[in-house]
Enzyme design. Sequence first.
Site, PDB file in Angstrom:
ATOM      1  N   ASP A 124       0.760  -1.013   0.020  1.00 58.87           N
ATOM      2  CA  ASP A 124       0.107  -0.083  -0.249  1.00 58.87           C
ATOM      3  C   ASP A 124       0.862   1.152  -0.137  1.00 58.87           C
ATOM      4  O   ASP A 124       2.021   1.153  -0.067  1.00 58.87           O
ATOM      5  CB  ASP A 124      -0.868  -0.001   1.395  1.00 58.87           C
ATOM      6  CG  ASP A 124      -0.166   0.090   2.470  1.00 58.87           C
ATOM      7  OD1 ASP A 124       0.859   0.485   2.520  1.00 58.87           O
ATOM      8  OD2 ASP A 124      -0.840   0.308   3.449  1.00 58.87           O
TER       9      ASP A 124
ATOM     10  N   ASP B  91       1.291   4.655   2.283  1.00 59.46           N
ATOM     11  CA  ASP B  91       1.085   5.476   3.579  1.00 59.46           C
ATOM     12  C   ASP B  91       1.453   6.956   3.633  1.00 59.46           C
ATOM     13  O   ASP B  91       2.649   7.104   3.256  1.00 59.46           O
ATOM     14  CB  ASP B  91       1.601   4.738   4.640  1.00 59.46           C
ATOM     15  CG  ASP B  91       1.266   3.242   4.602  1.00 59.46           C
ATOM     16  OD1 ASP B  91       0.480   2.723   4.858  1.00 59.46           O
ATOM     17  OD2 ASP B  91       2.785   2.547   4.410  1.00 59.46           O
TER      18      ASP B  91
ATOM     19  N   ASP C 132      -3.097   4.343   2.772  1.00 58.81           N
ATOM     20  CA  ASP C 132      -3.583   4.946   4.181  1.00 58.81           C
ATOM     21  C   ASP C 132      -3.238   6.218   4.406  1.00 58.81           C
ATOM     22  O   ASP C 132      -2.209   6.750   4.054  1.00 58.81           O
ATOM     23  CB  ASP C 132      -3.020   4.040   5.109  1.00 58.81           C
ATOM     24  CG  ASP C 132      -3.568   2.770   5.565  1.00 58.81           C
ATOM     25  OD1 ASP C 132      -4.617   2.561   4.917  1.00 58.81           O
ATOM     26  OD2 ASP C 132      -2.983   2.087   6.276  1.00 58.81           O
TER      27      ASP C 132
END
Length: 392
Positions: A204, A206, A316
């Site tokens: 992902d 962040d 995120d």
Amino acid sequence: HTPSPVISAVSAKSYACQRRTPLKHHNLFLTEPLELLAENAELGENEGRSVAFRRAAAILKTLPLAVKRMEDLQGLPCLGDHSLRVVKEILEYGSSQEVESTRHSEQFQAMKALTGIFGVGVKTADRWFREGLRCPADVAKSEQRLNSSQQAGLLHHEDLSQHVSRAEADAIGQIVERAVQEVLPGAHITLIGGFRRGKETGHDVDFLITHPEEGKEEGLMPKVVQWLETQDLLLYQKTTRNSYLESKEGPARPPNNMDRFERCFSIFKLERRASGEAHSSAQATEGEPGGGEGRAPGPEPLPQRRPAGWKAVRVDLVVSPFSQFGFALLGWTGSKLFERELRRWAGREKNMSLSSHALYDNSKGCYLRASTEEEIFSHLGLDYIPPCDRNA
Ligand code: DCP
Ligand code: MG
């Protein structure tokens, strides 16, 4: 046999936060099997065992040379009997039976495949496994009730199971920067997580967002999310508010520090154009075991929308007040083991409680202020370790 000076230097440092752990090291042939056992223990909810394997792997990552013989390990901390047995077997036979049988076991593979779906944790995966489900396609075909994150996870599973490249992370960074500047000019965004530690790919992306004027950051997340939504850039989002201030827990009991900030778990719709290599890098990093021609035998691909124009990417976002920025930055840069070791060091060696909001000195009964990571290491009596050497 006398341990080398290098080993002696390492052996005095049994906490990962006391050592430099680079991304690239000489003992992947040992650390990969140990981390597979750690992952298997996590999937079986055996945290103690998992951490023991992770600590063993982490110490081997700090060595300046490849381990050749068991004697090379003399005097090293963090290597328990079980890890030593695995290492010995690999050194002697080239592989460990326990590791290879775990790697190929139906349960390990299924639990990994099921928890690989965004929104699915170990407990859900375990229940599904006992009901006979083995892979995302089984879940899609089944009558399981799915919450909204799991639905999004299944729908975008193919994209989300591919690595995110650095170029894609940078492209997302530009979008987030634009969104944040639109709703709060002067705010700062910082890339955190694995990419800040120098990783070339991640699962992902962040980001940490703050504003130099304390309080300006309040309520920022819903506005950023709304802006992104009006631009049709989000496929999924779940925002949680900052619960740190309302927390009733005393500072001596550090909050489960991942959960307290205003945070947004999202899936971005990244135009492939936005990062030149989105398409090719996704294919290059897929790395299916077995390789060779065609698809490896295994789960069937899920039926899903597969437009060529964009890729789903997990992002995120975390918002921190400026006064907590140093703690948030340190707490969200990782690695997970490095974070864990920092908190363990603080508690056991310094009688302090570290979270990604604050550092509390239990002996003095006061908070220790810091605006940079360097100051926090210094409060903790640790040499500063830069992000690229926190890859424990
Ligand atoms: N983090 C943590 N403990 C958790 C979750 C997160 O300490 N339970 C911190 C450390 C992580 C950072 O947050 O480095 C980001 O979490 P990720 O799961 O995204 O981990 P990484 O970014 O390190 O790895 P990846 O490349 O897989 O995204
Ligand atoms: Mg990450």
